[in-house]
Design a protein around this motif. Structure first.
Motif, PDB file in Angstrom:
ATOM      1  N   ALA A  78       0.825  -1.201   0.000  1.00 48.06           N
ATOM      2  CA  ALA A  78       0.000   0.000   0.000  1.00 48.06           C
ATOM      3  C   ALA A  78       0.864   1.258   0.000  1.00 48.06           C
ATOM      4  CB  ALA A  78      -0.905   0.009   1.237  1.00 48.06           C
ATOM      5  N   ALA A  79       0.305   2.329  -0.484  1.00 45.45           N
ATOM      6  CA  ALA A  79       0.883   3.659  -0.318  1.00 45.45           C
ATOM      7  C   ALA A  79       0.199   4.249   0.907  1.00 45.45           C
ATOM      8  CB  ALA A  79       0.618   4.513  -1.543  1.00 45.45           C
ATOM      9  N   THR A  80       0.964   4.937   1.767  1.00 44.40           N
ATOM     10  CA  THR A  80       0.370   5.483   2.983  1.00 44.40           C
ATOM     11  C   THR A  80       0.611   6.981   3.108  1.00 44.40           C
ATOM     12  OG1 THR A  80       2.345   5.105   4.337  1.00 44.40           O
ATOM     13  CG2 THR A  80       0.727   3.305   4.235  1.00 44.40           C
ATOM     14  N   GLU A  81      -0.250   7.600   3.866  1.00 40.74           N
ATOM     15  CA  GLU A  81      -0.089   8.991   4.259  1.00 40.74           C
ATOM     16  C   GLU A  81      -0.444   9.039   5.743  1.00 40.74           C
ATOM     17  OE1 GLU A  81      -2.082  13.299   3.172  1.00 40.74           O
ATOM     18  OE2 GLU A  81      -1.957  11.760   1.605  1.00 40.74           O
ATOM     19  N   THR A  82       0.432   9.610   6.548  1.00 40.63           N
ATOM     20  CA  THR A  82       0.228   9.630   7.992  1.00 40.63           C
ATOM     21  C   THR A  82       0.034  11.065   8.465  1.00 40.63           C
ATOM     22  OG1 THR A  82       1.623   7.672   8.214  1.00 40.63           O
ATOM     23  CG2 THR A  82       1.186   8.923  10.213  1.00 40.63           C
ATOM     24  N   LEU A  83      -1.004  11.280   9.270  1.00 41.57           N
ATOM     25  CA  LEU A  83      -1.341  12.599   9.780  1.00 41.57           C
ATOM     26  C   LEU A  83      -1.406  12.550  11.297  1.00 41.57           C
ATOM     27  CD1 LEU A  83      -4.408  13.188   7.442  1.00 41.57           C
ATOM     28  CD2 LEU A  83      -2.080  14.004   7.057  1.00 41.57           C
ATOM     29  N   GLN A  84      -0.844  13.558  11.961  1.00 44.25           N
ATOM     30  CA  GLN A  84      -1.033  13.658  13.401  1.00 44.25           C
ATOM     31  C   GLN A  84      -2.416  14.259  13.631  1.00 44.25           C
ATOM     32  OE1 GLN A  84       2.056  15.581  15.598  1.00 44.25           O
ATOM     33  NE2 GLN A  84       1.104  15.083  17.560  1.00 44.25           N
ATOM     34  N   ALA A  85      -3.120  13.753  14.636  1.00 44.56           N
ATOM     35  CA  ALA A  85      -4.488  14.198  14.907  1.00 44.56           C
ATOM     36  C   ALA A  85      -4.607  14.650  16.357  1.00 44.56           C
ATOM     37  CB  ALA A  85      -5.475  13.069  14.625  1.00 44.56           C
ATOM     38  N   THR A  86      -5.255  15.786  16.559  1.00 44.93           N
ATOM     39  CA  THR A  86      -5.517  16.299  17.896  1.00 44.93           C
ATOM     40  C   THR A  86      -7.012  16.201  18.152  1.00 44.93           C
ATOM     41  OG1 THR A  86      -3.690  17.871  17.684  1.00 44.93           O
ATOM     42  CG2 THR A  86      -5.338  18.340  19.372  1.00 44.93           C
ATOM     43  N   PRO A  87      -7.405  15.583  19.264  1.00 43.59           N
ATOM     44  CA  PRO A  87      -8.844  15.548  19.567  1.00 43.59           C
ATOM     45  C   PRO A  87      -9.417  16.970  19.564  1.00 43.59           C
ATOM     46  CG  PRO A  87      -7.659  14.075  21.014  1.00 43.59           C
ATOM     47  CD  PRO A  87      -6.620  14.874  20.271  1.00 43.59           C
ATOM     48  N   TRP A  88     -10.568  17.130  18.959  1.00 41.78           N
ATOM     49  CA  TRP A  88     -11.170  18.448  18.765  1.00 41.78           C
ATOM     50  C   TRP A  88     -11.290  19.220  20.076  1.00 41.78           C
ATOM     51  CZ3 TRP A  88     -11.652  21.640  14.993  1.00 41.78           C
ATOM     52  CH2 TRP A  88     -12.473  22.747  15.128  1.00 41.78           C
ATOM     53  N   ASN A  89     -11.780  18.574  21.127  1.00 41.18           N
ATOM     54  CA  ASN A  89     -11.977  19.273  22.396  1.00 41.18           C
ATOM     55  C   ASN A  89     -10.663  19.751  22.995  1.00 41.18           C
ATOM     56  OD1 ASN A  89     -14.743  19.085  22.272  1.00 41.18           O
ATOM     57  ND2 ASN A  89     -14.821  17.190  23.451  1.00 41.18           N
ATOM     58  N   GLU A  90      -9.582  18.985  22.842  1.00 42.91           N
ATOM     59  CA  GLU A  90      -8.267  19.425  23.316  1.00 42.91           C
ATOM     60  C   GLU A  90      -7.816  20.666  22.567  1.00 42.91           C
ATOM     61  OE1 GLU A  90      -5.180  16.489  23.415  1.00 42.91           O
ATOM     62  OE2 GLU A  90      -6.523  14.994  24.306  1.00 42.91           O
ATOM     63  N   PHE A  91      -8.047  20.681  21.272  1.00 43.86           N
ATOM     64  CA  PHE A  91      -7.684  21.823  20.461  1.00 43.86           C
ATOM     65  C   PHE A  91      -8.458  23.072  20.875  1.00 43.86           C
ATOM     66  CE2 PHE A  91      -8.790  24.400  16.685  1.00 43.86           C
ATOM     67  CZ  PHE A  91      -7.524  24.921  16.400  1.00 43.86           C
ATOM     68  N   ILE A  92      -9.765  22.947  21.000  1.00 47.10           N
ATOM     69  CA  ILE A  92     -10.625  24.066  21.364  1.00 47.10           C
ATOM     70  C   ILE A  92     -10.284  24.582  22.758  1.00 47.10           C
ATOM     71  CG2 ILE A  92     -13.024  24.710  21.901  1.00 47.10           C
ATOM     72  CD1 ILE A  92     -12.372  24.642  18.910  1.00 47.10           C
ATOM     73  N   ASP A  93     -10.059  23.665  23.694  1.00 43.77           N
ATOM     74  CA  ASP A  93      -9.753  24.081  25.069  1.00 43.77           C
ATOM     75  C   ASP A  93      -8.432  24.832  25.163  1.00 43.77           C
ATOM     76  OD1 ASP A  93     -12.106  22.941  25.904  1.00 43.77           O
ATOM     77  OD2 ASP A  93     -11.168  21.129  26.727  1.00 43.77           O
ATOM     78  N   ALA A  94      -7.513  24.575  24.227  1.00 43.42           N
ATOM     79  CA  ALA A  94      -6.210  25.232  24.252  1.00 43.42           C
ATOM     80  C   ALA A  94      -6.264  26.638  23.669  1.00 43.42           C
ATOM     81  CB  ALA A  94      -5.194  24.388  23.483  1.00 43.42           C
ATOM     82  N   LEU A  95      -7.356  27.000  23.019  1.00 42.59           N
ATOM     83  CA  LEU A  95      -7.458  28.331  22.415  1.00 42.59           C
ATOM     84  C   LEU A  95      -7.658  29.433  23.445  1.00 42.59           C
ATOM     85  CD1 LEU A  95      -9.655  27.568  19.296  1.00 42.59           C
ATOM     86  CD2 LEU A  95      -7.187  27.889  19.384  1.00 42.59           C
TER      87      LEU A  95
END
Length: 95
Positions: A78-95
């Motif tokens: 397979a060809a792959t693409e890897t993305l780092q993901a931040t849980p939405w609530n963690e992102f919003i709470d950090a704003l």
């Protein structure tokens, strides 16, 4: 622990019969478990679109994450693409 999304597109010649995909997936999972103990598989999805498979994994060891993606490429054909993901609530709470 950091969360990552691994998107995979299977090679056209990865298997000749769809039933072979089960064994292919088992081989990849076994290799990742054996060689990447610090990568935790959270979930996998079949997708209809540009990618065939979406895997959600967690790891604090970037080298093992990279190795897991290479195992998917090599053993999973397979060809792959890897993305780092931040849980939405963690992102919003950090704003």
């Amino acid at each position: 622990m950091a969360t990552y999304v691994i998107l995979s597109r299977l090679a056209p010649d990865a298997f000749t019969n769809p039933g072979e995909l089960k064994q292919l997936a088992a081989t990849v999972a076994e290799k990742v478990r054996a060689e990447c103990p610090d990568v935790t598989w959270k979930d996998s999805y079949l997708t209809l679109g540009r990618f065939d498979v979406l895997d959600i994994v967690e790891s604090n060891d970037l080298k093992q994450l990279e190795l897991a993606a290479l195992i998917i490429r090599g053993y999973g054909h397979a060809a792959t693409e890897t993305l780092q993901a931040t849980p939405w609530n963690e992102f919003i709470d950090a704003l």
